[in-house]
Scaffold this motif. Sequence first.
Motif, PDB file in Angstrom:
ATOM      1  N   ILE A   1       0.840  -1.194   0.000  1.00  0.00           N
ATOM      2  CA  ILE A   1       0.000   0.000   0.000  1.00  0.00           C
ATOM      3  C   ILE A   1       0.879   1.249   0.000  1.00  0.00           C
ATOM      4  O   ILE A   1       0.609   2.211  -0.745  1.00  0.00           O
ATOM      5  N   ARG A   2       1.936   1.240   0.794  1.00  0.00           N
ATOM      6  CA  ARG A   2       2.829   2.404   0.837  1.00  0.00           C
ATOM      7  C   ARG A   2       3.470   2.660  -0.518  1.00  0.00           C
ATOM      8  O   ARG A   2       3.647   3.809  -0.931  1.00  0.00           O
ATOM      9  N   VAL A   3       3.826   1.597  -1.215  1.00  0.00           N
ATOM     10  CA  VAL A   3       4.426   1.749  -2.536  1.00  0.00           C
ATOM     11  C   VAL A   3       3.441   2.410  -3.502  1.00  0.00           C
ATOM     12  O   VAL A   3       3.848   3.190  -4.373  1.00  0.00           O
ATOM     13  N   MET A   4       2.168   2.128  -3.362  1.00  0.00           N
ATOM     14  CA  MET A   4       1.159   2.775  -4.203  1.00  0.00           C
ATOM     15  C   MET A   4       1.254   4.296  -4.106  1.00  0.00           C
ATOM     16  O   MET A   4       1.027   5.016  -5.075  1.00  0.00           O
ATOM     17  N   TYR A   5       1.590   4.783  -2.906  1.00  0.00           N
ATOM     18  CA  TYR A   5       1.656   6.222  -2.677  1.00  0.00           C
ATOM     19  C   TYR A   5       2.984   6.839  -3.107  1.00  0.00           C
ATOM     20  O   TYR A   5       3.137   8.052  -3.081  1.00  0.00           O
ATOM     21  N   SER A   6       3.946   6.023  -3.470  1.00  0.00           N
ATOM     22  CA  SER A   6       5.294   6.532  -3.713  1.00  0.00           C
ATOM     23  C   SER A   6       5.330   7.501  -4.891  1.00  0.00           C
ATOM     24  O   SER A   6       4.576   7.365  -5.861  1.00  0.00           O
ATOM     25  N   GLU A   7       6.217   8.468  -4.790  1.00  0.00           N
ATOM     26  CA  GLU A   7       6.453   9.438  -5.862  1.00  0.00           C
ATOM     27  C   GLU A   7       5.155  10.067  -6.354  1.00  0.00           C
ATOM     28  O   GLU A   7       4.895  10.140  -7.553  1.00  0.00           O
ATOM     29  N   GLY A   8       4.339  10.512  -5.416  1.00  0.00           N
ATOM     30  CA  GLY A   8       3.097  11.183  -5.803  1.00  0.00           C
ATOM     31  C   GLY A   8       2.042  10.228  -6.328  1.00  0.00           C
ATOM     32  O   GLY A   8       1.485  10.446  -7.409  1.00  0.00           O
ATOM     33  N   ASP A   9       1.781   9.166  -5.566  1.00  0.00           N
ATOM     34  CA  ASP A   9       0.750   8.182  -5.946  1.00  0.00           C
ATOM     35  C   ASP A   9       1.041   7.591  -7.328  1.00  0.00           C
ATOM     36  O   ASP A   9       0.208   7.588  -8.225  1.00  0.00           O
ATOM     37  N   ASN A  10       2.228   7.064  -7.468  1.00  0.00           N
ATOM     38  CA  ASN A  10       2.765   6.649  -8.759  1.00  0.00           C
ATOM     39  C   ASN A  10       1.978   5.535  -9.433  1.00  0.00           C
ATOM     40  O   ASN A  10       1.966   5.429 -10.655  1.00  0.00           O
ATOM     41  N   PHE A  11       1.317   4.683  -8.634  1.00  0.00           N
ATOM     42  CA  PHE A  11       0.686   3.506  -9.216  1.00  0.00           C
ATOM     43  C   PHE A  11      -0.841   3.568  -9.245  1.00  0.00           C
ATOM     44  O   PHE A  11      -1.481   2.572  -9.583  1.00  0.00           O
ATOM     45  N   GLY A  12      -1.413   4.690  -8.857  1.00  0.00           N
ATOM     46  CA  GLY A  12      -2.860   4.792  -8.942  1.00  0.00           C
ATOM     47  C   GLY A  12      -3.500   5.218  -7.644  1.00  0.00           C
ATOM     48  O   GLY A  12      -2.984   6.065  -6.926  1.00  0.00           O
ATOM     49  N   TRP A  13      -4.628   4.593  -7.324  1.00  0.00           N
ATOM     50  CA  TRP A  13      -5.464   4.982  -6.199  1.00  0.00           C
ATOM     51  C   TRP A  13      -5.656   3.804  -5.238  1.00  0.00           C
ATOM     52  O   TRP A  13      -5.607   2.644  -5.645  1.00  0.00           O
ATOM     53  N   VAL A  14      -5.905   4.124  -3.983  1.00  0.00           N
ATOM     54  CA  VAL A  14      -6.222   3.112  -2.978  1.00  0.00           C
ATOM     55  C   VAL A  14      -7.564   3.455  -2.359  1.00  0.00           C
ATOM     56  O   VAL A  14      -7.768   4.561  -1.859  1.00  0.00           O
ATOM     57  N   SER A  15      -8.495   2.494  -2.413  1.00  0.00           N
ATOM     58  CA  SER A  15      -9.802   2.683  -1.788  1.00  0.00           C
ATOM     59  C   SER A  15     -10.162   1.384  -1.067  1.00  0.00           C
ATOM     60  O   SER A  15      -9.283   0.611  -0.700  1.00  0.00           O
ATOM     61  N   ASP A  16     -11.449   1.138  -0.856  1.00  0.00           N
ATOM     62  CA  ASP A  16     -11.861  -0.089  -0.177  1.00  0.00           C
ATOM     63  C   ASP A  16     -13.253  -0.493  -0.633  1.00  0.00           C
ATOM     64  O   ASP A  16     -13.936   0.245  -1.361  1.00  0.00           O
ATOM     65  N   SER A  17     -13.674  -1.665  -0.211  1.00  0.00           N
ATOM     66  CA  SER A  17     -14.941  -2.233  -0.676  1.00  0.00           C
ATOM     67  C   SER A  17     -16.148  -1.433  -0.209  1.00  0.00           C
ATOM     68  O   SER A  17     -17.146  -1.334  -0.924  1.00  0.00           O
ATOM     69  N   GLU A  18     -16.087  -0.859   0.981  1.00  0.00           N
ATOM     70  CA  GLU A  18     -17.225  -0.100   1.499  1.00  0.00           C
ATOM     71  C   GLU A  18     -17.456   1.163   0.687  1.00  0.00           C
ATOM     72  O   GLU A  18     -18.601   1.486   0.332  1.00  0.00           O
ATOM     73  N   ARG A  19     -16.391   1.886   0.390  1.00  0.00           N
ATOM     74  CA  ARG A  19     -16.551   3.097  -0.409  1.00  0.00           C
ATOM     75  C   ARG A  19     -16.997   2.767  -1.832  1.00  0.00           C
ATOM     76  O   ARG A  19     -17.791   3.506  -2.433  1.00  0.00           O
ATOM     77  N   LEU A  20     -16.503   1.648  -2.362  1.00  0.00           N
ATOM     78  CA  LEU A  20     -16.961   1.235  -3.693  1.00  0.00           C
ATOM     79  C   LEU A  20     -18.440   0.898  -3.664  1.00  0.00           C
ATOM     80  O   LEU A  20     -19.208   1.346  -4.530  1.00  0.00           O
ATOM     81  N   ALA A  21     -18.863   0.112  -2.690  1.00  0.00           N
ATOM     82  CA  ALA A  21     -20.277  -0.269  -2.592  1.00  0.00           C
ATOM     83  C   ALA A  21     -21.162   0.954  -2.421  1.00  0.00           C
ATOM     84  O   ALA A  21     -22.240   1.054  -3.036  1.00  0.00           O
ATOM     85  N   ASP A  22     -20.740   1.900  -1.595  1.00  0.00           N
ATOM     86  CA  ASP A  22     -21.532   3.116  -1.386  1.00  0.00           C
ATOM     87  C   ASP A  22     -21.654   3.907  -2.669  1.00  0.00           C
ATOM     88  O   ASP A  22     -22.735   4.412  -3.007  1.00  0.00           O
ATOM     89  N   ALA A  23     -20.555   4.042  -3.408  1.00  0.00           N
ATOM     90  CA  ALA A  23     -20.573   4.812  -4.658  1.00  0.00           C
ATOM     91  C   ALA A  23     -21.467   4.155  -5.706  1.00  0.00           C
ATOM     92  O   ALA A  23     -22.247   4.826  -6.392  1.00  0.00           O
ATOM     93  N   LEU A  24     -21.374   2.842  -5.806  1.00  0.00           N
ATOM     94  CA  LEU A  24     -22.200   2.129  -6.795  1.00  0.00           C
ATOM     95  C   LEU A  24     -23.663   2.090  -6.378  1.00  0.00           C
ATOM     96  O   LEU A  24     -24.553   2.148  -7.221  1.00  0.00           O
ATOM     97  N   HIS A  25     -23.898   2.014  -5.074  1.00  0.00           N
ATOM     98  CA  HIS A  25     -25.273   2.006  -4.579  1.00  0.00           C
ATOM     99  C   HIS A  25     -25.974   3.327  -4.891  1.00  0.00           C
ATOM    100  O   HIS A  25     -27.176   3.363  -5.155  1.00  0.00           O
ATOM    101  N   SER A  26     -25.209   4.414  -4.915  1.00  0.00           N
ATOM    102  CA  SER A  26     -25.796   5.734  -5.130  1.00  0.00           C
ATOM    103  C   SER A  26     -26.392   5.900  -6.519  1.00  0.00           C
ATOM    104  O   SER A  26     -27.302   6.706  -6.716  1.00  0.00           O
ATOM    105  N   ILE A  27     -25.903   5.139  -7.499  1.00  0.00           N
ATOM    106  CA  ILE A  27     -26.421   5.314  -8.863  1.00  0.00           C
ATOM    107  C   ILE A  27     -27.750   4.612  -9.080  1.00  0.00           C
ATOM    108  O   ILE A  27     -28.411   4.827 -10.096  1.00  0.00           O
ATOM    109  N   SER A  28     -28.140   3.761  -8.136  1.00  0.00           N
ATOM    110  CA  SER A  28     -29.416   3.059  -8.293  1.00  0.00           C
ATOM    111  C   SER A  28     -30.500   3.657  -7.394  1.00  0.00           C
ATOM    112  O   SER A  28     -31.575   3.093  -7.267  1.00  0.00           O
ATOM    113  N   HIS A  29     -30.187   4.784  -6.755  1.00  0.00           N
ATOM    114  CA  HIS A  29     -31.149   5.424  -5.869  1.00  0.00           C
ATOM    115  C   HIS A  29     -31.247   6.918  -6.152  1.00  0.00           C
ATOM    116  O   HIS A  29     -30.362   7.488  -6.757  1.00  0.00           O
TER     117      HIS A  29
END
Length: 224
Positions: free
Chosen positions: A196-224
């Motif tokens: 996870i720390r490597v993901m953040y290296s050199e200004g988030d060099n490898f992308g983004w870090v999130s989790d299943s709860e935030r993903l579920a909440d975001a996807l749930h919002s489009i159906s309501h």
Amino acid sequence: MARIKLSCERGRSIELDTARTALGCIDFQADFVLPEGRAGALGLPIDALMAAIPAAQRALSAAREAGMLVFFTRECYAPDLSDLNTFRRQNDLAIGSPGPLGRFLVKGEKGTEIIPDVSPSEREPVIDKAGFSAFHQTTLDTVLRVRGIDTLLLMGYTTQCCVASTLRHAVDLGYACVLLADACAAYDPADHEASIRVMYSEGDNFGWVSDSERLADALHSISH
């Protein structure tokens, strides 16, 4: 399909088009995680891997409900090990050796099968790979390109090995990548945290870090 805003670590977020985003389920295989699998039989600490299953189920359910592409991978080799490279053949003597669920990481053995907790549906691609990265000598890039996928959500086993190898390869191929941290695990939690720390290296060099709860909440919002 729809666009969502996925909240990520360090105050970041990423805009996702669900039609162009795929969930990659990396190596949820019996031998890696089940007590009766080879890892359990050898005394490897599988608790962290088992603990990630509910988060993986949450992400999988949310992605399917949103109609996103879901794909699975399995690390497995030909019965004669002809596709096992020289380095691995010399340094990983466990591959091909007998275990409680058959020869370890050999295609067709019970140990290479994906665990029922996160098993693929009939329509979801399963990519068999003779290596760590899911793109190594496989059709995965073609599978994604023909569907217009440009963003990957990744989860699975193990964070520092097959998940990280797939993510790095994907970045080199031009995909935007989000690691779902709670749905990934390593036998040594320190390896997970280091990845996870490597993901953040050199200004988030490898992308983004999130989790299943935030993903579920975001996807749930489009159906309501």
